[in-house]
Design an enzyme around this catalytic site. Structure first.
Site, PDB file in Angstrom:
ATOM      1  CG  HIS A  41      -1.857   1.104   1.284  1.00  0.00           C
ATOM      2  ND1 HIS A  41      -2.983   1.149   0.490  1.00  0.00           N
ATOM      3  CD2 HIS A  41      -1.840   2.265   1.992  1.00  0.00           C
ATOM      4  CE1 HIS A  41      -3.627   2.287   0.719  1.00  0.00           C
ATOM      5  NE2 HIS A  41      -2.954   2.978   1.627  1.00  0.00           N
ATOM      6  CG  ASP A  82      -5.320  -0.736   2.360  1.00  0.00           C
ATOM      7  OD1 ASP A  82      -5.003  -1.713   1.662  1.00  0.00           O
ATOM      8  OD2 ASP A  82      -5.845   0.285   1.887  1.00  0.00           O
TER       9      ASP A  82
HETATM   10  C1  GRF Z   1       0.962   0.707  -6.241  1.00  0.00           C
HETATM   11  O1  GRF Z   1       1.081   2.070  -5.871  1.00  0.00           O
HETATM   12  C2  GRF Z   1       0.591  -0.127  -5.040  1.00  0.00           C
HETATM   13  O2  GRF Z   1       1.111   0.365  -3.840  1.00  0.00           O
HETATM   14  C3  GRF Z   1      -0.905  -0.009  -5.032  1.00  0.00           C
HETATM   15  O3  GRF Z   1      -1.281  -0.023  -6.383  1.00  0.00           O
HETATM   16  C4  GRF Z   1      -0.201   0.458  -7.174  1.00  0.00           C
HETATM   17  C5  GRF Z   1       0.088  -0.585  -8.200  1.00  0.00           C
HETATM   18  O4  GRF Z   1       1.028  -0.166  -9.149  1.00  0.00           O
HETATM   19  N1  GRF Z   1      -1.499  -1.078  -4.258  1.00  0.00           N
HETATM   20  P1  GRF Z   1       1.626  -1.229 -10.191  1.00  0.00           P
HETATM   21  O5  GRF Z   1       0.429  -1.820 -10.936  1.00  0.00           O
HETATM   22  O6  GRF Z   1       2.377  -2.253  -9.416  1.00  0.00           O
HETATM   23  O7  GRF Z   1       2.506  -0.439 -11.100  1.00  0.00           O
END
Ligand code: GRF
Length: 200
Positions: A109, A145
């Site tokens: 997160h 979360d």
């Molecule tokens: C990331 O910022 C993660 O923390 C959140 O969703 C986003 C996913 O980005 N849960 P990606 O698809 O891994 O580029």
């Protein structure tokens, strides 16, 4: 070698970081399945390029969210996944799914939990005016979360930051932290006592 499954809804940059760590032998396990709720997710293309079995489970193909989750669970079982890693998976998994799966489920997160849960965590942090934010790897429980925290990395919020600039700085930290934390869990290098997770 523990069999690792990933669920991702979009871009898949965290998946890519996991793929790279896996190829360097740093995950203590192997990536064996990438599932998505979006057929067009870049994450599925990344899985394809890395030669990882992948599957799309768009809601439109099912009569309900329950059926969609059941199909995902069945597929993960077929792939003999032993740990599930959420990487930008934009659906909150149901209580039933989390009870049935009976393997550890991890998430990342983009904030220092428990601050700024839910969507747009980076914007929430900017709007609140915090000077430090970051990212959190945690076990997934039935809340939003809210599961036990495995690892966190702090990232400064700089004057003039926009949602994009802060998100990009946090994302760099995510790409370092997630493979490392997944490697700890897969390698049996953590001990869990209720909410408290200790790295051995
Ligand atoms: C990331 O910022 C993660 O923390 C959140 O969703 C986003 C996913 O980005 N849960 P990606 O698809 O891994 O580029």
């Amino acid at each position: 070698m523990m069999r690792i499954g990933v669920l991702a809804s979009g871009r898949g940059s965290n998946l890519q970081a996991l793929i790279e760590a896996w190829k360097l032998g740093e995950l203590n396990g192997e990536l064996v399945a990438v599932g998505s709720d979006h057929e067009e997710a870049l994450a599925l293309k990344r899985a394809e390029e890395a030669g990882i079995p992948h599957g799309a489970f768009p809601l439109s193909r099912f009569s309900s969210r329950q059926e969609q989750e059941k199909a995902i669970l069945t597929w993960l079982r077929e792939q003999k996944v032993e740990i599930l890693v959420l990487a930008g998976f934009m659906r909150v998994l149901s209580k039933e799914f989390l009870q049935d799966i009976q393997i550890p489920v991890l998430n990342i997160h983009p904030s220092l939990l428990p601050s700024f849960q839910g969507l747009h965590a980076q914007r929430q942090a900017l709007d609140y005016g915090v000077k430090i934010s970051g990212c959190t790897v945690h076990f997934v429980d039935e809340g939003l979360d809210s599961g036990p925290i495995i690892a966190q990395e702090a990232v400064p919020v700089l004057p003039g930051d926009t949602e994009d600039s802060l998100s990009a700085r946090i994302l760099e930290a995510e790409h370092r932290l997630y493979p490392e934390a997944v490697g700890w869990v897969v390698g049996g290098r953590i001990k869990r006592n209720g909410r408290i997770v200790v790295k051995l």
